[in-house]
Design a protein around this motif. Sequence first.
Motif, PDB file in Angstrom:
ATOM      1  N   ALA A 244       0.830  -1.216   0.000  1.00 23.03           N
ATOM      2  CA  ALA A 244       0.000   0.000   0.000  1.00 23.03           C
ATOM      3  C   ALA A 244       0.860   1.260   0.000  1.00 23.03           C
ATOM      4  O   ALA A 244       0.514   2.257  -0.635  1.00 23.03           O
ATOM      5  CB  ALA A 244      -0.942  -0.003   1.204  1.00 23.03           C
ATOM      6  N   ALA A 245       1.991   1.216   0.713  1.00 22.66           N
ATOM      7  CA  ALA A 245       2.866   2.388   0.823  1.00 22.66           C
ATOM      8  C   ALA A 245       3.874   2.470  -0.322  1.00 22.66           C
ATOM      9  O   ALA A 245       4.726   3.356  -0.337  1.00 22.66           O
ATOM     10  CB  ALA A 245       3.606   2.353   2.159  1.00 22.66           C
ATOM     11  N   ASN A 246       3.776   1.532  -1.273  1.00 31.41           N
ATOM     12  CA  ASN A 246       4.665   1.530  -2.431  1.00 31.41           C
ATOM     13  C   ASN A 246       6.142   1.409  -2.028  1.00 31.41           C
ATOM     14  O   ASN A 246       7.009   2.060  -2.607  1.00 31.41           O
ATOM     15  CB  ASN A 246       4.431   2.771  -3.293  1.00 31.41           C
ATOM     16  CG  ASN A 246       4.894   2.562  -4.725  1.00 31.41           C
ATOM     17  OD1 ASN A 246       4.966   1.436  -5.195  1.00 31.41           O
ATOM     18  ND2 ASN A 246       5.226   3.648  -5.400  1.00 31.41           N
ATOM     19  N   LEU A 247       6.409   0.570  -1.018  1.00 26.46           N
ATOM     20  CA  LEU A 247       7.780   0.385  -0.547  1.00 26.46           C
ATOM     21  C   LEU A 247       8.381  -0.957  -0.955  1.00 26.46           C
ATOM     22  O   LEU A 247       9.530  -1.244  -0.637  1.00 26.46           O
ATOM     23  CB  LEU A 247       7.828   0.517   0.982  1.00 26.46           C
ATOM     24  CG  LEU A 247       7.553   1.914   1.531  1.00 26.46           C
ATOM     25  CD1 LEU A 247       7.432   1.889   3.038  1.00 26.46           C
ATOM     26  CD2 LEU A 247       8.651   2.881   1.093  1.00 26.46           C
ATOM     27  N   VAL A 248       7.606  -1.787  -1.649  1.00 27.53           N
ATOM     28  CA  VAL A 248       8.100  -3.116  -2.028  1.00 27.53           C
ATOM     29  C   VAL A 248       9.342  -3.008  -2.911  1.00 27.53           C
ATOM     30  O   VAL A 248      10.352  -3.678  -2.658  1.00 27.53           O
ATOM     31  CB  VAL A 248       6.988  -3.947  -2.707  1.00 27.53           C
ATOM     32  CG1 VAL A 248       7.554  -5.225  -3.314  1.00 27.53           C
ATOM     33  CG2 VAL A 248       5.892  -4.274  -1.698  1.00 27.53           C
TER      34      VAL A 248
ATOM     35  N   LYS B 272      -5.398   3.795   4.674  1.00 31.97           N
ATOM     36  CA  LYS B 272      -6.034   4.921   3.967  1.00 31.97           C
ATOM     37  C   LYS B 272      -5.213   6.210   4.101  1.00 31.97           C
ATOM     38  O   LYS B 272      -5.513   7.197   3.453  1.00 31.97           O
ATOM     39  CB  LYS B 272      -7.444   5.152   4.513  1.00 31.97           C
ATOM     40  CG  LYS B 272      -8.376   3.984   4.235  1.00 31.97           C
ATOM     41  CD  LYS B 272      -9.710   4.191   4.902  1.00 31.97           C
ATOM     42  CE  LYS B 272     -10.579   2.950   4.762  1.00 31.97           C
ATOM     43  NZ  LYS B 272     -11.714   2.971   5.665  1.00 31.97           N
ATOM     44  N   ASP B 273      -4.221   6.221   4.992  1.00 36.53           N
ATOM     45  CA  ASP B 273      -3.376   7.398   5.238  1.00 36.53           C
ATOM     46  C   ASP B 273      -1.941   7.027   4.861  1.00 36.53           C
ATOM     47  O   ASP B 273      -1.102   6.744   5.719  1.00 36.53           O
ATOM     48  CB  ASP B 273      -3.476   7.811   6.709  1.00 36.53           C
ATOM     49  CG  ASP B 273      -2.731   9.101   7.017  1.00 36.53           C
ATOM     50  OD1 ASP B 273      -1.946   9.576   6.169  1.00 36.53           O
ATOM     51  OD2 ASP B 273      -2.932   9.634   8.132  1.00 36.53           O
ATOM     52  N   ILE B 274      -1.669   7.024   3.571  1.00 36.59           N
ATOM     53  CA  ILE B 274      -0.384   6.530   3.058  1.00 36.59           C
ATOM     54  C   ILE B 274       0.820   7.304   3.612  1.00 36.59           C
ATOM     55  O   ILE B 274       1.820   6.684   3.982  1.00 36.59           O
ATOM     56  CB  ILE B 274      -0.381   6.491   1.515  1.00 36.59           C
ATOM     57  CG1 ILE B 274      -1.502   5.560   1.013  1.00 36.59           C
ATOM     58  CG2 ILE B 274       0.970   6.043   0.971  1.00 36.59           C
ATOM     59  CD1 ILE B 274      -1.490   4.150   1.577  1.00 36.59           C
ATOM     60  N   PRO B 275       0.776   8.641   3.744  1.00 39.10           N
ATOM     61  CA  PRO B 275       1.945   9.320   4.330  1.00 39.10           C
ATOM     62  C   PRO B 275       2.240   8.838   5.760  1.00 39.10           C
ATOM     63  O   PRO B 275       3.405   8.614   6.106  1.00 39.10           O
ATOM     64  CB  PRO B 275       1.548  10.799   4.307  1.00 39.10           C
ATOM     65  CG  PRO B 275       0.563  10.900   3.171  1.00 39.10           C
ATOM     66  CD  PRO B 275      -0.200   9.604   3.206  1.00 39.10           C
ATOM     67  N   LYS B 276       1.212   8.672   6.575  1.00 35.90           N
ATOM     68  CA  LYS B 276       1.431   8.200   7.951  1.00 35.90           C
ATOM     69  C   LYS B 276       1.911   6.748   7.936  1.00 35.90           C
ATOM     70  O   LYS B 276       2.832   6.387   8.683  1.00 35.90           O
ATOM     71  CB  LYS B 276       0.145   8.332   8.768  1.00 35.90           C
ATOM     72  CG  LYS B 276       0.334   7.991  10.232  1.00 35.90           C
ATOM     73  CD  LYS B 276      -0.900   8.328  11.045  1.00 35.90           C
ATOM     74  CE  LYS B 276      -0.639   8.084  12.519  1.00 35.90           C
ATOM     75  NZ  LYS B 276      -1.795   8.394  13.342  1.00 35.90           N
ATOM     76  N   LEU B 277       1.311   5.921   7.088  1.00 35.23           N
ATOM     77  CA  LEU B 277       1.727   4.525   6.972  1.00 35.23           C
ATOM     78  C   LEU B 277       3.192   4.438   6.553  1.00 35.23           C
ATOM     79  O   LEU B 277       3.972   3.679   7.138  1.00 35.23           O
ATOM     80  CB  LEU B 277       0.838   3.803   5.947  1.00 35.23           C
ATOM     81  CG  LEU B 277       1.191   2.339   5.675  1.00 35.23           C
ATOM     82  CD1 LEU B 277       1.000   1.492   6.920  1.00 35.23           C
ATOM     83  CD2 LEU B 277       0.336   1.804   4.524  1.00 35.23           C
TER      84      LEU B 277
END
Length: 137
Positions: A23-27, A59-64
């Motif tokens: 979800a956070a595009n960190l993969v 739902k809160d990608i910056p916080k995630l």
Amino acid sequence: MHDIIDTAVAAGTFKTLAAALTAANLVATLKGPGPFTVFAPTDDAFAKLPAGTVESLLKDIPKLTSILTYHVVPGKVMAADVMKMDGSNAATVNGAHLNITTTGGVKLNGNVHVVNTDIECTNGVIHVIDSVLLPSS
């Protein structure tokens, strides 16, 4: 040996972490060359969070992203290295620091226990933790 992402997925106990990283595009980052040290919370660790927390974070990608990058330290830091860091701290990828104590086992920020160490990967190492680390800010 696999990279950090493939190792975590294969373990089967990091499904929530894998979903959050996706979800956070960190993969792609954690499949990259690194090296990285990841303090990986298990599915049980995520389950300790208050009800609805994971859903709201997704739902809160910056916080995630901030929380997830708080679990990553640049470089490959093995357990033997961590044991020499009692009373010090380590800078995380998100810029905040983790406080490290080693009396009675390794603890991060006073209450998060490292429960399994030195899971070596092609681009770093995973240490399993029993709770989700939350940055203070």
